[in-house]
Design an enzyme around this catalytic site. Sequence first.
Site, PDB file in Angstrom:
ATOM      1  N   LYS B 111       0.807  -1.226   0.000  1.00  0.00           N
ATOM      2  CA  LYS B 111       0.000   0.000   0.000  1.00  0.00           C
ATOM      3  C   LYS B 111       0.839   1.274   0.000  1.00  0.00           C
ATOM      4  O   LYS B 111       0.461   2.275  -0.592  1.00  0.00           O
ATOM      5  CB  LYS B 111      -0.940   0.013   1.218  1.00  0.00           C
ATOM      6  N   GLU B 133      -9.742   6.300   2.712  1.00  0.00           N
ATOM      7  CA  GLU B 133     -10.655   5.274   3.212  1.00  0.00           C
ATOM      8  C   GLU B 133      -9.821   4.061   3.564  1.00  0.00           C
ATOM      9  O   GLU B 133      -8.750   3.864   2.982  1.00  0.00           O
ATOM     10  CB  GLU B 133     -11.691   4.909   2.143  1.00  0.00           C
ATOM     11  N   SER B 400       1.797  -9.785  -1.057  1.00  0.00           N
ATOM     12  CA  SER B 400       1.456  -8.362  -0.969  1.00  0.00           C
ATOM     13  C   SER B 400       1.537  -7.777   0.432  1.00  0.00           C
ATOM     14  O   SER B 400       1.714  -6.579   0.594  1.00  0.00           O
ATOM     15  CB  SER B 400       0.059  -8.148  -1.550  1.00  0.00           C
TER      16      SER B 400
END
Lengths: 293, 418
Positions: B111, B133, B400
Site C-alpha cells: 500500500k 478510506e 502483498s
Amino acid sequence: MSVVEPTEPAVNRLTQRFSDLKAAGRTALIPYLTAGDPQPAATPGFMHALVEAGADVIELGVPFTDPMADGPVIQAACERALAHNTSLRDVLSMVARFREDDATTPVVLMGYYNPIDRMGLDDFAARAAESGVDGVLIVDLTAEEAPEVVPSLTAANLSPVCLIAPTTGEARIKMICENAGGYIYYVSFKGVTGSASLDTDALAGQIAPIRRASKLPVGVGFGVRTPANAADVSDVADGVVVGSVLVGQIAEHLDDEAGARRALSRTLGDMRAAIDVRDDKRKVKQTEKGEHA
Amino acid sequence: MSTTQNTNPSVENPAGANAHAWRDTPDLRGHFGPYGGRFVAETLMAPLDELAKAYAEAQKDAAFKAQLDADMADFVGRPTPIYHAERLSKKAGGAQIWFKREDLNHTGAHKINNCIGQAMLAVRMGKTRIIAETGAGQHGVATATVAARLGLTCVVFMGSEDMRRQATNVYRMRLLGAEVRPVESGSKTLKDAMNEALRDWVANVDDTFYIIGTVAGPAPYPAMVRDFQAVIGRESRRQMLERAGKLPDALVACVGGGSNAIGLFYPFLDDDSVKIYGVEAGGDGIESGRHAAPLSAGRSGVLHGNRTYLMQDDNGQIMGTHSVSAGLDYPGVGPEHAWLKDIGRANYVSVTDTEALAAFHECTRIEGVMPALETAHAIAYAQRLAATMSPEQSILLNLSGRGDKDMASVAEAAGETL
C-alpha cells in the site's frame, strides 16, 4: 393493419410548467422526497400533500445503497426505503399511482446511475415515460458520460436535468448545458445535501455564467432550510429546491403518516408563502419601474 | 466507446485475439474498454481535472521521479527481494513458486508504494489535508505514515464494523497522528468508508487531497495508482530474469480492488508467454452468495466513480460482501481488471475463506513467512496451479502483505482467543 397517424410530440409537463410560471412572474417551488420513505405506500400521498402546499415540480429520489453525494438525512431516508426493498420499478409505480390523481404536476426522478443502468437505459426511459415521469437527474452522471445516456431520455420525452456546482468552470458550464433539459440544478455550495446554509448574496454572481450559456430555467438547491432562504433564492433563481428539511420532517414522524403529511404541508406551505410575498414585491417593483420609464 | 470487447475470451489462452486491447487504455477520459471513466457528482469534476493535470505534469518532471525513487529506496526499503519458496513448491508438487516480498516494505504491505506517490503529489499541489478510506486498515496506516512524515493533516474514514475487527490498526493510525473517523452508514465497511471520504472531499475540495488506496474510483485514480504500484512488476520482472534466468510462466496475485495485482501484472502484459491469474475472495463459496468476487460472479455497473464489475442485485443495489479478509471485502474491482478479464489477457478465479486459511497456516509453518489473509488467497491458488505445472516452470506470486494484523481473525477462525 392500422395506419398510425404521426402525432405531435407530447408537451413535456416540465417545460410547460416553467413557461407558465415565467409568464405569471412566479418562482418554482421544487420539493424533494426519497421514494419509499418511510415506506412505499406513503409516497403518493406525500406527493399530493406537497402539491396542495404549493409544489410546482416534485423531485422524487430513487433510493440507492451508496448515495455518495448525500448527507446523513437523505442517507437515512435511503436506508429506510431500502429496508422495504424499494426498487426503481417500485418508484415508477408510485409515480403512476400519483398520476392517477394528478395529471399536471411535473415529476423528476433524482438518483444514482446504477439502478438505471441495471434496468437498461432504453427500458428505463420507456417505463419512466409510461409511468408519467417528466425529467431525470442522475447525480453521478457527468457531462463526459452523459452523451451515452441523454439520447435515450430525450427520445422518450424525458428532460435530462443536470447539476452545476460552484467548482464548475465556464467551459464545463457550456458543455453541461448542451446536454441539459428541463432546468439546470445549481448546487449552491461545495458539500453534500443538507449541510451548510447558503450565501444568497454570492448566488447571483455564480448563476450569471449559467444564464449566459443557457436559456433553461435555473433551480437552486442544497442548503435551502427556511422560508427566508427560499424567498432570497427566488430573487436570483427560477426555482427553489428543498430536500433535507422535508426529509427531516418524515424522519421525525416515522410512525405517524398523517402527522408527517401535515408537517410536510406546513414546512412547504411556509416556504410557498414567503416566496409568493417576494414574487409579488418584485412584480410591484417592476411595474413601478415600467411606469417611471 | 470501444466496441472491441471480446464476446468469448478463451480462458486458457491469455494471448487471445484481443489480448492486446489493453495497450490503448485508458483513453483520454479514463476508459478501459467500456469500464472506468468518471461517474461523480459535478462538484468533484474540477478537483479531478486539477489532479489529472498535476499528475500529468509530475510524470514529465525528472525531479518528481528522482524524489519518488529516493523515498522508495530510503523510506520504503525498495527494491523488495524475490524469494524462492522451495518447500512450498515441493509440497505443491509442480512449478517453482517465487514470492515478490512486498510484505517487507515499510508498514508491511504494498500500500505504501501508492501513498508515497500520491502524498508527493498532494504537496506539489499545495494541499495540506489528506483523507483516505480504509478497510483492513493497511491503506489507512500507510497514509497516516506518509502524512506524519510530511507534516500533513490526516483523516482516515473506516467503517465502525472494520474498526472493531482491526482495533490494532486503528491504534497505529492514531499513534501516527491521524484522526480515524468511524463510518456508521450502510454496511459500516470499506465501501461505506469510501462513500464518506468522497462526501468529505466534496465539502473540502480546496485544501484536501483524497488518497484512494486502490485502482478504483474516478479517472485518473485507476491509472495513477497502477503507475505507482507498477514498481512491483518492473522490479520482479528484472529479478526473475536475473535469478531464474527466464520470465515466470504465470503470475498470481489476490484481487480486492486490485492494486497489488495490477502492480505486478502491468509490466508483464506484453509478455504473451506469461499467464496471469487474479484471485478473488470466494468467502463461503461462490455458490453460497456470501463472497466478494465481482469478477467471478458480478455484473457490470457504476459505483464510486467508475464502471466496473459489481456485486449487485437485480435492482442495481450494491450487495453486502463477505470475506475472512477485510482487505478483499469490497463489492467492486478496478476497471482495468474488468477489461483484462473481458479481453482474455488475465484470468480471474476465487479461493474460499477455508482454503485461504489453510494456505496461511501452511505458508507460515513451512516457509516461515506469515502472509496477510488477503495474500493467503493468492498462495492457495498458486499451490493449486503449481500442481498442474512442471518443475521447470515457475510462478511469481505477489506476497502483498504480512499477516501480523490478522492474528485476531486467524485465532477466531481456529476457535481460539488471544
